[in-house]
Scaffold this active site. Structure first.
Site, PDB file in Angstrom:
ATOM      1  N   ARG A 170       0.819  -1.216   0.000  1.00  0.00           N
ATOM      2  CA  ARG A 170       0.000   0.000   0.000  1.00  0.00           C
ATOM      3  C   ARG A 170       0.855   1.269   0.000  1.00  0.00           C
ATOM      4  O   ARG A 170       0.328   2.363  -0.147  1.00  0.00           O
ATOM      5  CB  ARG A 170      -0.929   0.000   1.221  1.00  0.00           C
ATOM      6  CG  ARG A 170      -1.974  -1.110   1.125  1.00  0.00           C
ATOM      7  CD  ARG A 170      -2.924  -1.141   2.300  1.00  0.00           C
ATOM      8  NE  ARG A 170      -3.444   0.169   2.639  1.00  0.00           N
ATOM      9  CZ  ARG A 170      -3.694   0.582   3.877  1.00  0.00           C
ATOM     10  NH1 ARG A 170      -3.472  -0.214   4.899  1.00  0.00           N
ATOM     11  NH2 ARG A 170      -4.173   1.780   4.098  1.00  0.00           N
ATOM     12  N   CYS A 171       2.156   1.127   0.160  1.00  0.00           N
ATOM     13  CA  CYS A 171       3.070   2.271   0.248  1.00  0.00           C
ATOM     14  C   CYS A 171       3.686   2.563  -1.120  1.00  0.00           C
ATOM     15  O   CYS A 171       4.316   1.699  -1.725  1.00  0.00           O
ATOM     16  CB  CYS A 171       4.168   1.953   1.262  1.00  0.00           C
ATOM     17  SG  CYS A 171       5.499   3.169   1.313  1.00  0.00           S
ATOM     18  N   SER A 172       3.525   3.791  -1.592  1.00  0.00           N
ATOM     19  CA  SER A 172       4.054   4.142  -2.915  1.00  0.00           C
ATOM     20  C   SER A 172       5.581   4.075  -2.943  1.00  0.00           C
ATOM     21  O   SER A 172       6.168   3.656  -3.947  1.00  0.00           O
ATOM     22  CB  SER A 172       3.567   5.525  -3.350  1.00  0.00           C
ATOM     23  OG  SER A 172       4.034   6.529  -2.469  1.00  0.00           O
TER      24      SER A 172
END
Length: 115
Positions: A10-12
Site C-alpha cells: 500500500r506504500c508508494s
C-alpha cells in the site's frame, strides 16, 4: 543476485523500490512485513546492518507511536524494537537486504547503493 524487500504494497515508496529492483534485473523475495513480521532478532540485525539508529527505522508519524509514548527519549532500543515487533506498522519501509548490504530505502534511490 539474492535480495529481500520488507514491503508494504500500500506504500508508494515501497512499490517504487520494488519496481526499481525489478528494472535492475533483481527479482527479490518479497516479505509483506505487516503479515509476516520479522523476529526481534532479525529486525535488530537489519537495522544494525543498515547503519541507522533504531529510532530512525521507526515510522514516527503513525498514531500508535504517540499512543505508546514512543517519543520518550529514555526508552531503550530494546523497548523500541519490542514495540516495532508488536506493532509492525511502526517499521519504516521499505527495508532492502542484498549481499551488498541493507538499506532503509527512504528516499527510494538508496536501493541503488546495494544493487
Amino acid at each position: 543476485m539474492k535480495a529481500t524487500i520488507y514491503h508494504n504494497p500500500r506504500c508508494s515508496t515501497s512499490r517504487k523500490v520494488l519496481d526499481a529492483m525489478r528494472e535492475a534485473g533483481v527479482e527479490p523475495t518479497v516479505v509483506e512485513y505487516l503479515k509476516d513480521t520479522p523476529s526481534k532478532a532479525k529486525l535488530k540485525k537489519l537495522i544494525k546492518d543498515a547503519g541507522v539508529p533504531v529510532r530512525e527505522a521507526m515510522r514516527r508519524k503513525e498514531s500508535v507511536y504517540a499512543e505508546l509514548g514512543l517519543g520518550d527519549a529514555k526508552l531503550s532500543d530494546e523497548a523500541l524494537l519490542d514495540a516495532m515487533v508488536a506493532n509492525p506498522i511502526l517499521i519504516e519501509r521499505p527495508i532492502v537486504e542484498t549481499a551488498k548490504g541493507v538499506r532503509v530505502c527512504r528516499p527510494p534511490e538508496l536501493v541503488q547503493e546495494i544493487l
